[in-house]
Design an enzyme around this catalytic site. Structure first.
Site, PDB file in Angstrom:
ATOM      1  N   PRO A   1       0.817  -1.222   0.000  1.00  9.32           N
ATOM      2  CA  PRO A   1       0.000   0.000   0.000  1.00  9.32           C
ATOM      3  C   PRO A   1       0.848   1.270   0.000  1.00  9.32           C
ATOM      4  O   PRO A   1       0.324   2.354  -0.266  1.00  9.32           O
ATOM      5  CB  PRO A   1      -0.811  -0.109   1.303  1.00  9.32           C
ATOM      6  CG  PRO A   1      -0.722  -1.532   1.720  1.00  9.32           C
ATOM      7  CD  PRO A   1       0.586  -2.036   1.193  1.00  9.32           C
TER       8      PRO A   1
ATOM      9  N   ASP B   1     -10.892   0.005 -28.369  1.00  9.94           N
ATOM     10  CA  ASP B   1     -11.165   1.097 -29.286  1.00  9.94           C
ATOM     11  C   ASP B   1     -10.479   2.342 -28.725  1.00  9.94           C
ATOM     12  O   ASP B   1     -10.737   2.726 -27.598  1.00  9.94           O
ATOM     13  CB  ASP B   1     -12.693   1.269 -29.308  1.00  9.94           C
ATOM     14  CG  ASP B   1     -13.143   2.265 -30.349  1.00  9.94           C
ATOM     15  OD1 ASP B   1     -12.373   3.192 -30.658  1.00  9.94           O
ATOM     16  OD2 ASP B   1     -14.274   2.097 -30.834  1.00  9.94           O
TER      17      ASP B   1
ATOM     18  N   ARG C   1      -3.521  -9.323 -20.341  1.00  6.48           N
ATOM     19  CA  ARG C   1      -4.529  -8.938 -21.338  1.00  6.48           C
ATOM     20  C   ARG C   1      -3.952  -8.054 -22.430  1.00  6.48           C
ATOM     21  O   ARG C   1      -4.534  -7.949 -23.505  1.00  6.48           O
ATOM     22  CB  ARG C   1      -5.678  -8.178 -20.661  1.00  6.48           C
ATOM     23  CG  ARG C   1      -6.429  -8.966 -19.632  1.00  6.48           C
ATOM     24  CD  ARG C   1      -7.415  -8.068 -18.905  1.00  6.48           C
ATOM     25  NE  ARG C   1      -8.295  -7.377 -19.836  1.00  6.48           N
ATOM     26  CZ  ARG C   1      -9.350  -7.924 -20.413  1.00  6.48           C
ATOM     27  NH1 ARG C   1      -9.681  -9.155 -20.141  1.00  6.48           N
ATOM     28  NH2 ARG C   1     -10.075  -7.227 -21.260  1.00  6.48           N
TER      29      ARG C   1
END
Ligand code: 9WO
Length: 247
Positions: A88, A168, A153
């Site tokens: 964190p 897009d 990804r």
């Protein structure tokens, strides 16, 4: 890309990464995932990896030696791989950071447990600290999996054609538009007419208008980072006018 993860819970990381798009990327050889358990590198006869904090207080701290030996084993030939500690206290992980990391050939992710790692491990071996958000978990494994998922990804070939159409450039930096599938009506709620008409230009305009509008409503901070072109500004104005006239 090759990702090495230093973790006391290698099965958790391997199991989670074996599903869906990440799993397929591993099967296809786009992503090589290796895990390294500091417990396998301890020089302590009881295989300890943690000890009590100097200064007192609750919990235990991960010791430098087993972590350092695990990182060195992961580094092997490639000394250039950045070592990233999930905490964190790190710089906030976002899509821009994911894109940056997706350009690397290798990275080494370090997941801490207990109350954290001895600060000298960070001083000596860590190149960057990354945070997945402002909350405390029980360990860095889930954030490491989040980083790997977001990065995977973006690797060429990781997504099917249907998924990559989503990328897009007009939508970049915006929240997603709403999605619908069959049936056309549920409890009086209709699928928007623009999506049923089948005019591709209309559909694209509707989706962009929704993406811009939802970002304006829910995440104005994201909108401020963008330079909208004339067409996008026009679509956002349409959304705002409709919204303010109560539709
Ligand atoms: C424990 C703790 C106990 C009392 C007061 C403050 C405290 N902070 C922590 C803490 O940060 N523990 C960490 C648990 C130690 C390193 C691994 N852990 C972890 C990583 N929790 N949350 C993350 C994390 C990493 C990246 N992005 C978000 C959260």
């Amino acid at each position: 890309m090759r990702i090495d993860v230093i973790t006391l819970f290698p099965e958790m990381v391997r199991e989670c990464a074996s599903h869906g798009i990440q799993g397929r990327a591993i099967d296809r050889g786009l992503l090589q995932l290796q895990t390294w358990n500091p417990r396998d590198y301890t020089e302590d006869k009881h295989r300890g990896v943690d000890d009590r904090p100097y200064g007192g207080g609750p919990g235990m701290v991960m010791q430098v030696q087993p972590l350092r030996a695990a990182v060195r084993a992961a580094r092997q030939a490639d000394a250039s791989a950045p070592v990233i500690y999930l905490s964190p206290q790190g710089q906030r992980f976002d899509q821009g950071k994911a894109q940056q990391l997706a350009g690397l050939e290798r990275m080494i992710l370090v997941s801490g447990r207990y109350e954290g790692v001895d600060e000298r491990f960070i001083d000596l071996e860590v190149d960057q600290e990354l945070s997945a958000g402002d909350y405390v978990l029980s360990g860095g494994e889930l954030p490491a999996l989040m980083v790997m998922d977001a990065v995977t990804r973006l690797l060429p070939g990781a997504l099917g054609d249907a998924d990559s159409a989503q990328q897009d450039s007009f939508m970049e930096g915006l929240l997603d538009y709403p999605h619908y599938t069959r049936p056309e009506e549920i409890d009086g709620l209709q699928v928007p007419a623009e999506l049923i008409g089948g005019n591709h230009a209309d559909i694209r305009r509707w989706r962009t208008r929704q993406a811009l509008g939802r970002t304006w409503q829910r995440r104005p901070d994201l909108l401020e980072l963008l330079q909208l072109d004339e067409q996008q500004q026009g679509l956002l104005n349409e959304f705002i006018n409709e919204y303010e006239s109560g539709n």
